[in-house]
Design a protein around this motif. Structure first.
Motif, PDB file in Angstrom:
ATOM      1  N   ALA A   1       9.258  33.488 137.916  1.00  0.00           N
ATOM      2  CA  ALA A   1       9.608  34.571 138.841  1.00  0.00           C
ATOM      3  C   ALA A   1       9.149  34.224 140.260  1.00  0.00           C
ATOM      4  O   ALA A   1       9.874  34.470 141.227  1.00  0.00           O
ATOM      5  N   MET A   2       7.976  33.634 140.380  1.00  0.00           N
ATOM      6  CA  MET A   2       7.452  33.260 141.695  1.00  0.00           C
ATOM      7  C   MET A   2       8.347  32.222 142.372  1.00  0.00           C
ATOM      8  O   MET A   2       8.572  32.298 143.583  1.00  0.00           O
ATOM      9  N   LYS A   3       8.861  31.272 141.613  1.00  0.00           N
ATOM     10  CA  LYS A   3       9.760  30.260 142.185  1.00  0.00           C
ATOM     11  C   LYS A   3      10.986  30.923 142.801  1.00  0.00           C
ATOM     12  O   LYS A   3      11.425  30.557 143.891  1.00  0.00           O
ATOM     13  N   GLN A   4      11.520  31.890 142.095  1.00  0.00           N
ATOM     14  CA  GLN A   4      12.709  32.587 142.581  1.00  0.00           C
ATOM     15  C   GLN A   4      12.397  33.388 143.848  1.00  0.00           C
ATOM     16  O   GLN A   4      13.172  33.376 144.808  1.00  0.00           O
ATOM     17  N   VAL A   5      11.264  34.076 143.844  1.00  0.00           N
ATOM     18  CA  VAL A   5      10.862  34.860 145.013  1.00  0.00           C
ATOM     19  C   VAL A   5      10.652  33.937 146.206  1.00  0.00           C
ATOM     20  O   VAL A   5      11.122  34.224 147.316  1.00  0.00           O
ATOM     21  N   GLN A   6       9.971  32.811 145.996  1.00  0.00           N
ATOM     22  CA  GLN A   6       9.721  31.870 147.085  1.00  0.00           C
ATOM     23  C   GLN A   6      11.026  31.323 147.651  1.00  0.00           C
ATOM     24  O   GLN A   6      11.174  31.186 148.871  1.00  0.00           O
ATOM     25  N   SER A   7      11.959  31.047 146.785  1.00  0.00           N
ATOM     26  CA  SER A   7      13.254  30.539 147.224  1.00  0.00           C
ATOM     27  C   SER A   7      13.993  31.571 148.084  1.00  0.00           C
ATOM     28  O   SER A   7      14.531  31.247 149.154  1.00  0.00           O
ATOM     29  N   GLU A   8      14.004  32.813 147.630  1.00  0.00           N
ATOM     30  CA  GLU A   8      14.687  33.867 148.386  1.00  0.00           C
ATOM     31  C   GLU A   8      13.961  34.178 149.695  1.00  0.00           C
ATOM     32  O   GLU A   8      14.596  34.454 150.718  1.00  0.00           O
ATOM     33  N   LEU A   9      12.644  34.118 149.675  1.00  0.00           N
ATOM     34  CA  LEU A   9      11.880  34.354 150.899  1.00  0.00           C
ATOM     35  C   LEU A   9      12.173  33.249 151.915  1.00  0.00           C
ATOM     36  O   LEU A   9      12.374  33.529 153.103  1.00  0.00           O
ATOM     37  N   HIS A  10      12.238  32.018 151.461  1.00  0.00           N
ATOM     38  CA  HIS A  10      12.546  30.896 152.351  1.00  0.00           C
ATOM     39  C   HIS A  10      13.934  31.082 152.974  1.00  0.00           C
ATOM     40  O   HIS A  10      14.103  30.899 154.187  1.00  0.00           O
ATOM     41  N   ALA A  11      14.906  31.444 152.156  1.00  0.00           N
ATOM     42  CA  ALA A  11      16.269  31.670 152.666  1.00  0.00           C
ATOM     43  C   ALA A  11      16.290  32.808 153.687  1.00  0.00           C
ATOM     44  O   ALA A  11      16.975  32.731 154.715  1.00  0.00           O
ATOM     45  N   SER A  12      15.528  33.860 153.421  1.00  0.00           N
ATOM     46  CA  SER A  12      15.467  34.996 154.352  1.00  0.00           C
ATOM     47  C   SER A  12      14.833  34.590 155.674  1.00  0.00           C
ATOM     48  O   SER A  12      15.298  34.986 156.747  1.00  0.00           O
ATOM     49  N   GLN A  13      13.782  33.790 155.598  1.00  0.00           N
ATOM     50  CA  GLN A  13      13.126  33.340 156.829  1.00  0.00           C
ATOM     51  C   GLN A  13      14.038  32.429 157.643  1.00  0.00           C
ATOM     52  O   GLN A  13      14.048  32.494 158.874  1.00  0.00           O
ATOM     53  N   GLN A  14      14.822  31.610 156.969  1.00  0.00           N
ATOM     54  CA  GLN A  14      15.790  30.769 157.673  1.00  0.00           C
ATOM     55  C   GLN A  14      16.852  31.627 158.364  1.00  0.00           C
ATOM     56  O   GLN A  14      17.265  31.330 159.486  1.00  0.00           O
ATOM     57  N   TYR A  15      17.297  32.687 157.683  1.00  0.00           N
ATOM     58  CA  TYR A  15      18.270  33.609 158.275  1.00  0.00           C
ATOM     59  C   TYR A  15      17.689  34.224 159.551  1.00  0.00           C
ATOM     60  O   TYR A  15      18.376  34.306 160.573  1.00  0.00           O
TER      61      TYR A  15
END
Length: 125
Positions: free
Chosen positions: A50-64
């Motif tokens: 679950a943490m991997k998925q959250v980290q991935s989505e957080l990274h994408a959001s920060q890039q946005y």
């Protein structure tokens, strides 16, 4: 009235919630590791997935945010509310969120990410 596009608001709020979700998952992992569970690995693996998925989505959001020149800053906080300042096109939008609302949304997200992690784990088996 806010001039921030709805799409950007969703991403800004994601950047508020996901670090909280990660923090809770990290604490939960520590609790599982230090707890008296007989079989710790399934719990820890599920939380890590679950943490991997959250980290991935957080990274994408920060890039946005970076791509669209959006910024978020934490404002004042008291017992009932937390303030966040969204900066878009050099304009500030101050928003106050109920701490209860924040907690409830983070709890919802924990449930969602754990369910997604379980589905991913089942596909691997």
């Amino acid at each position: 009235m806010s001039r921030i596009p709805n799409e950007a608001l969703v991403v800004l709020e994601t950047v508020i919630y996901l670090p909280m979700v990660l923090s809770i998952f990290e604490r939960d992992c520590t609790a599982f590791e230090q707890g008296t569970f007989k079989l710790k690995r399934p719990y820890i693996d599920l939380v890590h997935e679950a943490m991997k998925q959250v980290q991935s989505e957080l990274h994408a959001s920060q890039q946005y945010l970076q791509k669209n020149r959006l910024k978020i800053m934490r404002g004042n906080r008291d017992e009932l509310f937390s303030e966040y300042i969204f900066i878009y096109n050099n304009m500030e939008d101050h928003r106050r969120y109920s701490n209860i609302r924040l907690r409830n949304r983070v709890e919802e997200l924990l449930t969602i990410y754990l369910a997604k992690a379980q589905i991913r784990k089942e596909k691997d088996v």
